[in-house]
Scaffold this motif. Structure first.
Motif, PDB file in Angstrom:
ATOM      1  N   ARG A  46      77.655  28.548  72.453  1.00  0.00           N
ATOM      2  CA  ARG A  46      77.564  27.082  72.543  1.00  0.00           C
ATOM      3  C   ARG A  46      78.949  26.457  72.730  1.00  0.00           C
ATOM      4  O   ARG A  46      79.123  25.511  73.513  1.00  0.00           O
ATOM      5  CB  ARG A  46      76.874  26.507  71.304  1.00  0.00           C
ATOM      6  CG  ARG A  46      75.376  26.746  71.292  1.00  0.00           C
ATOM      7  CD  ARG A  46      74.682  25.971  70.184  1.00  0.00           C
ATOM      8  NE  ARG A  46      75.110  26.346  68.842  1.00  0.00           N
ATOM      9  CZ  ARG A  46      74.553  27.317  68.109  1.00  0.00           C
ATOM     10  NH1 ARG A  46      73.525  28.001  68.580  1.00  0.00           N
ATOM     11  NH2 ARG A  46      74.995  27.573  66.898  1.00  0.00           N
ATOM     12  N   CYS A  47      79.934  26.972  72.050  1.00  0.00           N
ATOM     13  CA  CYS A  47      81.296  26.467  72.173  1.00  0.00           C
ATOM     14  C   CYS A  47      81.812  26.675  73.598  1.00  0.00           C
ATOM     15  O   CYS A  47      82.397  25.775  74.197  1.00  0.00           O
ATOM     16  CB  CYS A  47      82.201  27.183  71.167  1.00  0.00           C
ATOM     17  SG  CYS A  47      83.868  26.495  71.080  1.00  0.00           S
ATOM     18  N   VAL A  48      81.576  27.851  74.149  1.00  0.00           N
ATOM     19  CA  VAL A  48      82.013  28.146  75.520  1.00  0.00           C
ATOM     20  C   VAL A  48      81.292  27.247  76.515  1.00  0.00           C
ATOM     21  O   VAL A  48      81.900  26.729  77.456  1.00  0.00           O
ATOM     22  CB  VAL A  48      81.798  29.639  75.856  1.00  0.00           C
ATOM     23  CG1 VAL A  48      81.959  29.901  77.347  1.00  0.00           C
ATOM     24  CG2 VAL A  48      82.751  30.504  75.047  1.00  0.00           C
ATOM     25  N   GLN A  49      80.021  27.041  76.309  1.00  0.00           N
ATOM     26  CA  GLN A  49      79.272  26.170  77.212  1.00  0.00           C
ATOM     27  C   GLN A  49      79.834  24.754  77.203  1.00  0.00           C
ATOM     28  O   GLN A  49      79.952  24.122  78.252  1.00  0.00           O
ATOM     29  CB  GLN A  49      77.787  26.170  76.835  1.00  0.00           C
ATOM     30  CG  GLN A  49      77.098  27.474  77.182  1.00  0.00           C
ATOM     31  CD  GLN A  49      75.690  27.579  76.638  1.00  0.00           C
ATOM     32  OE1 GLN A  49      75.291  26.852  75.722  1.00  0.00           O
ATOM     33  NE2 GLN A  49      74.910  28.494  77.194  1.00  0.00           N
ATOM     34  N   ARG A  50      80.207  24.249  76.019  1.00  0.00           N
ATOM     35  CA  ARG A  50      80.834  22.919  75.933  1.00  0.00           C
ATOM     36  C   ARG A  50      82.165  22.902  76.679  1.00  0.00           C
ATOM     37  O   ARG A  50      82.476  21.965  77.416  1.00  0.00           O
ATOM     38  CB  ARG A  50      81.056  22.512  74.476  1.00  0.00           C
ATOM     39  CG  ARG A  50      79.836  21.948  73.793  1.00  0.00           C
ATOM     40  CD  ARG A  50      80.183  21.314  72.448  1.00  0.00           C
ATOM     41  NE  ARG A  50      80.845  22.216  71.516  1.00  0.00           N
ATOM     42  CZ  ARG A  50      80.219  23.047  70.683  1.00  0.00           C
ATOM     43  NH1 ARG A  50      78.900  23.086  70.653  1.00  0.00           N
ATOM     44  NH2 ARG A  50      80.901  23.818  69.867  1.00  0.00           N
ATOM     45  N   ILE A  52      83.110  24.794  79.157  1.00  0.00           N
ATOM     46  CA  ILE A  52      82.867  24.873  80.600  1.00  0.00           C
ATOM     47  C   ILE A  52      82.537  23.492  81.154  1.00  0.00           C
ATOM     48  O   ILE A  52      83.059  23.085  82.200  1.00  0.00           O
ATOM     49  CB  ILE A  52      81.740  25.878  80.904  1.00  0.00           C
ATOM     50  CG1 ILE A  52      82.251  27.302  80.685  1.00  0.00           C
ATOM     51  CG2 ILE A  52      81.206  25.702  82.316  1.00  0.00           C
ATOM     52  CD1 ILE A  52      81.164  28.365  80.740  1.00  0.00           C
ATOM     53  N   LYS A  53      81.700  22.763  80.436  1.00  0.00           N
ATOM     54  CA  LYS A  53      81.355  21.409  80.872  1.00  0.00           C
ATOM     55  C   LYS A  53      82.567  20.487  80.827  1.00  0.00           C
ATOM     56  O   LYS A  53      82.823  19.733  81.764  1.00  0.00           O
ATOM     57  CB  LYS A  53      80.232  20.832  80.000  1.00  0.00           C
ATOM     58  CG  LYS A  53      78.882  21.401  80.311  1.00  0.00           C
ATOM     59  CD  LYS A  53      77.815  20.773  79.422  1.00  0.00           C
ATOM     60  CE  LYS A  53      76.468  21.397  79.683  1.00  0.00           C
ATOM     61  NZ  LYS A  53      75.419  20.837  78.829  1.00  0.00           N
ATOM     62  N   GLU A  54      83.323  20.540  79.735  1.00  0.00           N
ATOM     63  CA  GLU A  54      84.480  19.662  79.574  1.00  0.00           C
ATOM     64  C   GLU A  54      85.547  19.920  80.632  1.00  0.00           C
ATOM     65  O   GLU A  54      86.180  18.992  81.121  1.00  0.00           O
ATOM     66  CB  GLU A  54      85.087  19.829  78.182  1.00  0.00           C
ATOM     67  CG  GLU A  54      84.225  19.263  77.075  1.00  0.00           C
ATOM     68  CD  GLU A  54      84.719  19.625  75.684  1.00  0.00           C
ATOM     69  OE1 GLU A  54      85.781  20.285  75.557  1.00  0.00           O
ATOM     70  OE2 GLU A  54      84.030  19.255  74.705  1.00  0.00           O
ATOM     71  N   LYS A  55      85.745  21.187  80.981  1.00  0.00           N
ATOM     72  CA  LYS A  55      86.764  21.540  81.970  1.00  0.00           C
ATOM     73  C   LYS A  55      86.231  21.503  83.400  1.00  0.00           C
ATOM     74  O   LYS A  55      86.974  21.769  84.340  1.00  0.00           O
ATOM     75  CB  LYS A  55      87.321  22.932  81.669  1.00  0.00           C
ATOM     76  CG  LYS A  55      88.099  22.983  80.382  1.00  0.00           C
ATOM     77  CD  LYS A  55      88.657  24.355  80.143  1.00  0.00           C
ATOM     78  CE  LYS A  55      89.470  24.356  78.860  1.00  0.00           C
ATOM     79  NZ  LYS A  55      90.466  25.390  78.853  1.00  0.00           N
TER      80      LYS A  55
END
Length: 72
Positions: A46-50, A52-55
């Motif tokens: 979940r942290c990585v998915q966030r 990816i979206k933020e960057k």
């Protein structure tokens, strides 16, 4: 190795340690019952998915692994 999101690096290390311990102490000795690292993996995922979206990292054509194979 650090994670794609700086905020995720501690979770990645926690998961890596859990997985490596399980792999060496259980899996390689024939004990394939359960995976004690699933919850940690899901938090890290979940942290990585966030991140990816933020960057705004393009993920078209990327195949995802794990129990939740949905794209972020």
């Amino acid at each position: 190795m650090n994670s794609v999101g700086e905020a995720c690096t501690d979770l990645k290390r926690e998961y890596d340690q859990c997985f490596n311990r399980w792999f060496a102490e259980k899996f390689l000795k024939g004990d394939r019952s359960g995976d004690p690292c699933t919850e940690t993996f899901q938090k890290y995922q979940r942290c990585v998915q966030r991140a990816i979206k933020e960057k705004e990292i393009p993920i078209d054509g990327v195949e995802f692994m794990g129990p939740n194979k949905d794209k972020p």
